[in-house]
Design an enzyme around this catalytic site. Structure first.
Site, mmCIF file in Angstrom:
data_model
loop_
_atom_site.group_PDB
_atom_site.id
_atom_site.type_symbol
_atom_site.label_atom_id
_atom_site.label_comp_id
_atom_site.label_asym_id
_atom_site.label_seq_id
_atom_site.Cartn_x
_atom_site.Cartn_y
_atom_site.Cartn_z
ATOM 1 N N ASN A 29 -9.027 31.285 22.779
ATOM 2 C CA ASN A 29 -10.241 30.720 23.370
ATOM 3 C C ASN A 29 -10.953 31.741 24.266
ATOM 4 O O ASN A 29 -12.177 31.733 24.372
ATOM 5 C CB ASN A 29 -9.890 29.473 24.193
ATOM 6 C CG ASN A 29 -9.316 28.354 23.333
ATOM 7 O OD1 ASN A 29 -9.519 28.313 22.122
ATOM 8 N ND2 ASN A 29 -8.584 27.437 23.946
ATOM 9 N N ASN B 135 -12.574 32.715 16.957
ATOM 10 C CA ASN B 135 -11.374 31.891 17.165
ATOM 11 C C ASN B 135 -11.739 30.411 17.162
ATOM 12 O O ASN B 135 -12.664 30.008 17.878
ATOM 13 C CB ASN B 135 -10.734 32.231 18.519
ATOM 14 C CG ASN B 135 -9.511 31.381 18.808
ATOM 15 O OD1 ASN B 135 -8.491 31.502 18.134
ATOM 16 N ND2 ASN B 135 -9.628 30.492 19.790
ATOM 17 N N GLU B 136 -11.047 29.637 16.365
ATOM 18 C CA GLU B 136 -11.157 28.160 16.365
ATOM 19 C C GLU B 136 -12.607 27.696 16.555
ATOM 20 O O GLU B 136 -12.908 26.903 17.466
ATOM 21 C CB GLU B 136 -10.246 27.566 17.456
ATOM 22 C CG GLU B 136 -8.782 27.855 17.201
ATOM 23 C CD GLU B 136 -7.814 27.170 18.151
ATOM 24 O OE1 GLU B 136 -8.239 26.601 19.169
ATOM 25 O OE2 GLU B 136 -6.596 27.170 17.842
ATOM 26 N N GLU C 51 -1.822 31.509 14.688
ATOM 27 C CA GLU C 51 -1.279 30.849 15.892
ATOM 28 C C GLU C 51 -0.274 29.803 15.424
ATOM 29 O O GLU C 51 -0.658 28.826 14.773
ATOM 30 C CB GLU C 51 -2.378 30.185 16.729
ATOM 31 C CG GLU C 51 -3.220 31.168 17.505
ATOM 32 C CD GLU C 51 -4.182 30.522 18.486
ATOM 33 O OE1 GLU C 51 -3.848 29.463 19.067
ATOM 34 O OE2 GLU C 51 -5.278 31.086 18.655
HETATM 35 O O1 AHR Z 1 -2.555 29.867 22.327
HETATM 36 C C1 AHR Z 1 -3.221 29.068 23.243
HETATM 37 C C2 AHR Z 1 -4.574 28.581 22.737
HETATM 38 O O2 AHR Z 1 -4.370 27.689 21.667
HETATM 39 C C3 AHR Z 1 -5.496 29.621 22.158
HETATM 40 O O3 AHR Z 1 -6.269 30.243 23.127
HETATM 41 C C4 AHR Z 1 -6.380 28.807 21.249
HETATM 42 O O4 AHR Z 1 -6.851 29.562 20.164
HETATM 43 C C5 AHR Z 1 -5.495 27.652 20.814
HETATM 44 O O5 AHR Z 1 -6.145 26.436 20.938
#
Ligand code: AHR
Length: 501
Positions: A71, A171-172, A291
């Site tokens: 994030n 990311n996400e 992840e």
């Molecule tokens: O790994 C912790 C968080 O989890 C990361 O920042 C994010 O990409 C996910 O939601």
């Protein structure tokens, strides 16, 4: 109880890409500041990086580190982390409501990663930023010299390009919590154009496009398909993220969660191949499970955290024995799918949902989950063999037909070794494991190491690490059959010497 497994030397899944033993270091909590970097610590080097932490990262054998988020990356200006440290700005990190000092940036992390023998997987900001910042960072990192950004890198002390091979396109980006979250259409277009331009700067790079943040996102599947429609010809991998937890304190269901991971991988593979068919493309998109981990112990504590601190202790899960068993099942699942999962990153590496913990001003130590990862990353190289497994199954709250054993068999052709990783999910049963190694001439067992016999909630601490592997004698070889006793609730690694061709 018996479990019979058969493999054949000629029937393979795929060679393992060593990036499957990746991890993740985000500017989050005490991962960087107070984790790998603690100037003034008695073990710090002359740049402020802790040598004791470096030693544990090297011992873990993680080969590949995703950086700097997470994030965090969706609000990050990479230029804040270059040039003289005294000139770098302090910023609000809006992802985690903390203060980012930028003392550690691009050059520091590249130097550190070289020291721990790992390659950096660089994530770019496609949340608050876009194509321009993306092309500039590739030019800064990978172009040899003679342009504004490459010469600035040289001025900042790195004569040679960093040659970063693997890049994440944000990311996400589907998550409402993400800075600059987007619809699949918006993200797909931006990711395609960013990818195109990044590869114009350096055609040798490989790119990971964001899949859904997790499988239960309401847009799951549709998101993947739309993003791939836009990006297919420009990217190389699609990302998957998933975190697991035993909130219900139900070990049968908890240890079955790798079955869910397997289903997730198979579903995303099917979406990639659907778009391949639709586009009549020759190209196959592989997966980056960038992840994955267990994350639930710290949720309650973190909900009470004060904002705008520098490096607060957040996401500091302390893992127990049952977590190490699930982590083993998840690793085995990634390996069983190594024909499509080429990259995987244990999220994360130090202090933040991590196998390695540190005390500020004190020692660094190994969590329970450190050990299955270390053994797999050390010995799990070569080719995964297809297997047939005959073992009893059970049903849990969320999963059906869960085999009592989760296992993978790897042939290391270079060292003439077979390595077996296996978890016995049964709480009560010793399982006699009989592995027939067809077309192999088996010499002997080199090592049988197990983690077992602990209370499910047993943790390691800074002062003692009871949960760690111990040698077992309970294995033998009879012709080409390996026999081993897998104890109740156990992680097992068995290494066998075989004859060359
Ligand atoms: O790994 C912790 C968080 O989890 C990361 O920042 C994010 O990409 C996910 O939601």
């Amino acid at each position: 109880m018996k479990a019979k497994m058969t493999v054949n030397r000629a029937f393979t899944v795929s060679e393992i890409d060593s990036r499957i033993y990746g991890s993740f270091l985000e500017h989050l909590g005490r991962a960087v500041y107070g984790g790998i970097y603690e100037p003034g610590h008695k073990n710090a080097d002359n740049k402020g990086f802790r040598n004791d932490v470096k030693a544990l990262v090297k011992e873990l054998k993680t080969s590949f580190i995703r950086y700097p988020g997470g994030n965090f990356v969706s609000g990050y200006n990479w230029e804040d982390g270059i040039g003289p440290v005294k000139n770098r700005p302090k910023r609000l990190d809006l992802a985690w409501s903390t203060i980012e000092t930028n003392e550690v940036g691009l050059h520091e992390i590249m130097d550190w990663s070289e020291e721990v023998n790992a390659e950096i997987n660089m994530a770019i900001n496609l949340g608050s930023r876009g194509i321009d910042a993306a092309r500039n960072i590739v030019e800064y990192c990978n172009h040899p010299s003679g342009t504004y950004w490459s010469d600035l890198r040289r001025t900042n002390g790195a004569k040679e390009p960093f040659k970063i091979k693997t890049w994440c396109l944000g990311n996400e980006m589907d998550g409402p919590w993400q800075i600059g979250a987007k619809t699949a259409e918006e993200y797909g277009r931006l990711a395609a154009e960013s990818a195109k331009v990044m590869k114009l700067v350096d055609p040798s790079i490989e790119l990971v496009v964001c899949g859904s943040s997790f499988i239960k996102m309401p847009t799951f599947a549709e998101w993947e398909a739309t993003v791939l429609e836009h990006t297919y010809e420009h990217i190389d991998y699609l990302s998957l993220h998933s975190y697991y937890g035993n909130q219900k304190n139900d070990i049968k269901n908890y240890l079955a969660m790798s079955v869910g991971m397997d289903r997730f991988i198979k579903s995303v593979t099917a979406i990639c191949d659907y778009i391949k068919a639709k586009k009549h493309s020759k190209k196959t998109i592989n997966l980056s499970f960038d992840e994955w981990n267990i994350w639930y112990h710290s949720h309650e504590k973190d909900s009470k955290n004060e904002p705008w601190q520098k490096a607060p202790p957040i996401l500091e899960d302390i893992y127990n024995f049952e977590d190490a068993l699930l982590l083993g099942c998840l690793l085995i699942t990634l390996l069983k799918n190594c024909d499509r999962v080429k990259i995987a990153c244990l999220a994360q590496l130090v202090n933040v949902i991590a196998p390695i913990m540190t005390e500020t001003g004190g020692s660094a130590w190994r969590q329970t989950t450190f050990f299955p990862f270390k053994q797999a990353a050390t010995y799990g190289h070569g080719t995964v063999l297809r297997h047939n497994l005959d073992v009893a199954v059970y049903d849990s709250e969320e999963y059906s037909d869960v085999p009592l054993i989760e296992s993978v068999v790897i042939h290391n052709e270079n060292d003439n070794e077979i390595t077996v990783f296996a978890v016995n999910r049964s709480e009560e049963e010793n399982i006699e494991f009989l592995l027939t190694l067809q077309d192999f001439v088996v010499e002997s067992v080199i090592e049988f190491s197990e983690i077992c016999g602990f209370d499910k909630k047993q943790t390691n601490t800074v002062n003692s690490a009871p949960v760690e592997p111990k040698d077992s004698e309970k294995s033998s070889v009879d012709g080409n059959i390996l026999k081993a006793i897998l104890k109740p609730l156990s992680w097992n690694m068995i290494r066998v010497k075989v004859c060359g061709e």
